[in-house]
Design a protein around this motif. Structure first.
Motif, PDB file in Angstrom:
ATOM      1  N   ASP A   1       0.880  -1.174   0.000  1.00 14.36           N
ATOM      2  CA  ASP A   1       0.000   0.000   0.000  1.00 14.36           C
ATOM      3  C   ASP A   1       0.914   1.219   0.000  1.00 14.36           C
ATOM      4  O   ASP A   1       1.597   1.501   0.981  1.00 14.36           O
ATOM      5  CB  ASP A   1      -0.899   0.005   1.251  1.00 14.36           C
TER       6      ASP A   1
ATOM      7  N   ILE B   1       0.365   4.488  -0.076  1.00 16.06           N
ATOM      8  CA  ILE B   1      -0.027   5.487   0.935  1.00 16.06           C
ATOM      9  C   ILE B   1      -1.273   4.937   1.620  1.00 16.06           C
ATOM     10  O   ILE B   1      -2.380   5.022   1.078  1.00 16.06           O
ATOM     11  CB  ILE B   1      -0.310   6.875   0.321  1.00 16.06           C
ATOM     12  N   ASP B   2      -1.080   4.331   2.781  1.00 17.39           N
ATOM     13  CA  ASP B   2      -2.224   3.865   3.571  1.00 17.39           C
ATOM     14  C   ASP B   2      -2.657   5.051   4.430  1.00 17.39           C
ATOM     15  O   ASP B   2      -1.833   5.640   5.140  1.00 17.39           O
ATOM     16  CB  ASP B   2      -1.818   2.681   4.440  1.00 17.39           C
ATOM     17  N   GLY B   3      -3.949   5.375   4.334  1.00 17.63           N
ATOM     18  CA  GLY B   3      -4.421   6.602   4.975  1.00 17.63           C
ATOM     19  C   GLY B   3      -4.466   7.731   3.949  1.00 17.63           C
ATOM     20  O   GLY B   3      -4.125   8.877   4.236  1.00 17.63           O
ATOM     21  N   THR B   4      -4.932   7.387   2.753  1.00 19.99           N
ATOM     22  CA  THR B   4      -4.934   8.373   1.663  1.00 19.99           C
ATOM     23  C   THR B   4      -5.795   9.595   1.993  1.00 19.99           C
ATOM     24  O   THR B   4      -5.451  10.717   1.610  1.00 19.99           O
ATOM     25  CB  THR B   4      -5.451   7.718   0.358  1.00 19.99           C
TER      26      THR B   4
ATOM     27  N   GLY C   1     -11.986   1.166  12.047  1.00 19.09           N
ATOM     28  CA  GLY C   1     -11.983   1.926  10.811  1.00 19.09           C
ATOM     29  C   GLY C   1     -13.238   1.589  10.033  1.00 19.09           C
ATOM     30  O   GLY C   1     -13.976   0.671  10.388  1.00 19.09           O
ATOM     31  N   PHE C   2     -13.484   2.356   8.980  1.00 17.59           N
ATOM     32  CA  PHE C   2     -14.687   2.188   8.167  1.00 17.59           C
ATOM     33  C   PHE C   2     -14.285   2.093   6.706  1.00 17.59           C
ATOM     34  O   PHE C   2     -13.423   2.837   6.251  1.00 17.59           O
ATOM     35  CB  PHE C   2     -15.628   3.385   8.352  1.00 17.59           C
ATOM     36  N   GLY C   3     -14.938   1.189   5.985  1.00 12.62           N
ATOM     37  CA  GLY C   3     -14.695   1.115   4.543  1.00 12.62           C
ATOM     38  C   GLY C   3     -15.302   2.336   3.858  1.00 12.62           C
ATOM     39  O   GLY C   3     -15.976   3.157   4.478  1.00 12.62           O
ATOM     40  N   TYR C   4     -15.071   2.442   2.556  1.00 16.91           N
ATOM     41  CA  TYR C   4     -15.523   3.636   1.822  1.00 16.91           C
ATOM     42  C   TYR C   4     -16.979   3.557   1.394  1.00 16.91           C
ATOM     43  O   TYR C   4     -17.592   4.575   1.100  1.00 16.91           O
ATOM     44  CB  TYR C   4     -14.640   3.817   0.584  1.00 16.91           C
TER      45      TYR C   4
ATOM     46  N   ARG D   1     -10.275   6.333  15.798  1.00 12.97           N
ATOM     47  CA  ARG D   1     -10.376   6.053  14.367  1.00 12.97           C
ATOM     48  C   ARG D   1      -9.232   6.849  13.730  1.00 12.97           C
ATOM     49  O   ARG D   1      -9.360   8.031  13.430  1.00 12.97           O
ATOM     50  CB  ARG D   1     -11.750   6.511  13.847  1.00 12.97           C
TER      51      ARG D   1
ATOM     52  N   GLY E   1      -7.417   6.262  10.829  1.00 16.54           N
ATOM     53  CA  GLY E   1      -7.471   6.535   9.395  1.00 16.54           C
ATOM     54  C   GLY E   1      -6.429   5.811   8.563  1.00 16.54           C
ATOM     55  O   GLY E   1      -6.365   6.033   7.352  1.00 16.54           O
ATOM     56  N   ALA E   2      -5.625   4.953   9.183  1.00 16.49           N
ATOM     57  CA  ALA E   2      -4.662   4.147   8.408  1.00 16.49           C
ATOM     58  C   ALA E   2      -4.536   2.796   9.110  1.00 16.49           C
ATOM     59  O   ALA E   2      -3.981   2.701  10.206  1.00 16.49           O
ATOM     60  CB  ALA E   2      -3.310   4.836   8.329  1.00 16.49           C
ATOM     61  N   ALA E   3      -5.046   1.758   8.464  1.00 12.95           N
ATOM     62  CA  ALA E   3      -5.103   0.437   9.109  1.00 12.95           C
ATOM     63  C   ALA E   3      -3.709  -0.090   9.461  1.00 12.95           C
ATOM     64  O   ALA E   3      -3.523  -0.712  10.509  1.00 12.95           O
ATOM     65  CB  ALA E   3      -5.818  -0.543   8.177  1.00 12.95           C
TER      66      ALA E   3
ATOM     67  N   GLU F   1     -11.819  -4.121  12.336  1.00 13.79           N
ATOM     68  CA  GLU F   1     -12.374  -3.444  11.149  1.00 13.79           C
ATOM     69  C   GLU F   1     -12.838  -4.490  10.157  1.00 13.79           C
ATOM     70  O   GLU F   1     -12.185  -5.516   9.963  1.00 13.79           O
ATOM     71  CB  GLU F   1     -11.338  -2.524  10.496  1.00 13.79           C
TER      72      GLU F   1
ATOM     73  N   LEU G   1     -11.128  -4.864   5.185  1.00 11.43           N
ATOM     74  CA  LEU G   1      -9.781  -4.431   4.794  1.00 11.43           C
ATOM     75  C   LEU G   1      -9.302  -5.201   3.565  1.00 11.43           C
ATOM     76  O   LEU G   1      -9.624  -6.377   3.388  1.00 11.43           O
ATOM     77  CB  LEU G   1      -8.788  -4.676   5.927  1.00 11.43           C
TER      78      LEU G   1
ATOM     79  N   ASP H   1      -3.765  -3.491   3.105  1.00  7.81           N
ATOM     80  CA  ASP H   1      -3.955  -2.720   4.345  1.00  7.81           C
ATOM     81  C   ASP H   1      -3.377  -3.455   5.552  1.00  7.81           C
ATOM     82  O   ASP H   1      -3.040  -2.834   6.561  1.00  7.81           O
ATOM     83  CB  ASP H   1      -5.452  -2.497   4.628  1.00  7.81           C
TER      84      ASP H   1
HETATM   85  C1  IPD Z   1      -7.774   2.738   4.126  1.00  7.68           C
HETATM   86  C2  IPD Z   1      -7.260   3.026   5.527  1.00  7.68           C
HETATM   87  C3  IPD Z   1      -8.394   3.205   6.501  1.00  7.68           C
HETATM   88  C4  IPD Z   1      -9.294   2.003   6.529  1.00  7.68           C
HETATM   89  C5  IPD Z   1      -9.811   1.700   5.145  1.00  7.68           C
HETATM   90  C6  IPD Z   1      -8.640   1.507   4.176  1.00  7.68           C
HETATM   91  P1  IPD Z   1      -6.284   3.543   2.049  1.00  7.68           P
HETATM   92  O1  IPD Z   1      -6.700   2.487   3.235  1.00  7.68           O
HETATM   93  O2  IPD Z   1      -6.411   1.989   5.961  1.00  7.68           O
HETATM   94  O3  IPD Z   1      -7.934   3.389   7.827  1.00  7.68           O
HETATM   95  O4  IPD Z   1     -10.375   2.277   7.405  1.00  7.68           O
HETATM   96  O5  IPD Z   1     -10.551   0.496   5.249  1.00  7.68           O
HETATM   97  O6  IPD Z   1      -9.140   1.258   2.887  1.00  7.68           O
HETATM   98  O7  IPD Z   1      -7.427   3.571   1.098  1.00  7.68           O
HETATM   99  O8  IPD Z   1      -6.064   4.851   2.677  1.00  7.68           O
HETATM  100  O9  IPD Z   1      -5.051   2.928   1.450  1.00  7.68           O
END
Ligand code: IPD
Length: 267
Positions: free
Chosen positions: A86, A88-91, A164-167, A192, A194-196, A213, A216, A220
């Protein structure tokens, strides 16, 4: 040096270079390149550039290995090892200027799916905060030169948990139900971040007692799950019985794992 330690050293080196590129690009400004699975699921130009750098370095140094990246996809190899990346985790943190984002790089052996692989090495680097978490199978998890250990016990106030929450907005009601099931009686508070990958690194470092979560992706969790287990923690990923939803991840100190997994419906 074992193979796992060699892979760890390479993951660390590339994560540093990649993270520094992400930081420099962030300082120059962010441009959103596209949205992916949902409107909130963005990819920046930097995500793509950083993954391209990681992929090129791995291709030069380990040409027989396979690759699985969040932004540029999968490519097979001959060695049985796959790099799961990944860039940039926490985009979303990155786009908003919140420093809690990380480059996550792992080397796994076997099929490149979390149920089937054996994670060998991983690095999670936060270029703004300047922390490099790393692990090699059977050789521990580390923050720089300090060996990491999950918390050995949880105090009477309860566990400090993260989630964390999915999109996909359709998953939000399920995420809220999960929090309602987990927090009472178990949690002193909930983060929360923001970066798993960082949530998992923080469990390994004892900065969190546990993390859960749903949904993922492999990139992640690949490096972070190894950090947790090498720091003496437990990590599980499964689809709760009868659930049509995506797999749930639970990671924590052994002191609360069974209770956390049961409350989340994992066991
Ligand atoms: C996200 C982050 C976030 C998690 C989302 C992931 P991304 O990864 O890790 O904390 O809650 O499930 O998709 O999209 O920033 O690489």
């Amino acid at each position: 040096m074992t193979l796992a330690q060699d892979l760890e050293a390479l993951a660390m080196d590339i994560a540093r270079e990649a993270g520094d590129l992400a930081r420099v690009r962030r300082e120059a400004g962010v441009s959103i390149a596209a949205t992916k699975s949902a409107l909130a699921d963005i990819v920046t130009e930097a995500d793509r550039e950083v993954e391209t750098l990681i992929r090129a370095r791995l291709a030069a140094e380990r040409p027989d290995d396979a690759f699985l990246g969040e932004e540029t996809g999968a490519e097979g190899g001959e060695s049985g090892i796959t790099w799961v990346v990944d860039p940039i985790d926490g985009t979303v943190n990155y786009a908003y200027g919140i420093p809690a984002y990380a480059v996550s790089i792992a080397a796994v052996r076997g099929e490149p799916t979390p149920e089937d692989w054996e994670a060998l090495a991983g690095a999670v680097y936060t270029p703004v905060i300047g922390e490099l978490f790393h692990a090699a199978r059977d050789h521990g998890a580390w923050l720089g030169a300090d060996r990491l250990r999950v918390n050995s016990e949880v105090g009477p106030a309860g566990a400090l948990l993260a989630t964390g929450f999915g999109y996909d907005p359709a998953t939000r009601p399920g995420d809220i139900e999960l929090i309602s099931a987990v927090m009472p009686g178990l949690a002193r508070d909930l983060r929360r971040g923001g970066a798993a990958s960082l949530d998992l690194a923080y469990v390994a470092a004892g900065r969190l007692d546990g993390y859960f979560e749903r949904g993922l992706a492999p990139w992640d969790l690949a490096a972070g799950s190894l950090l947790v287990t090498e720091a003496g923690g437990r990590f599980g990923r499964a689809v709760p019985d009868g659930s049509p939803r995506a797999p749930l991840v639970v990671a924590s100190t052994p002191a609360i794992y069974d209770r956390l997994a049961a409350a989340a419906g994992l066991s």
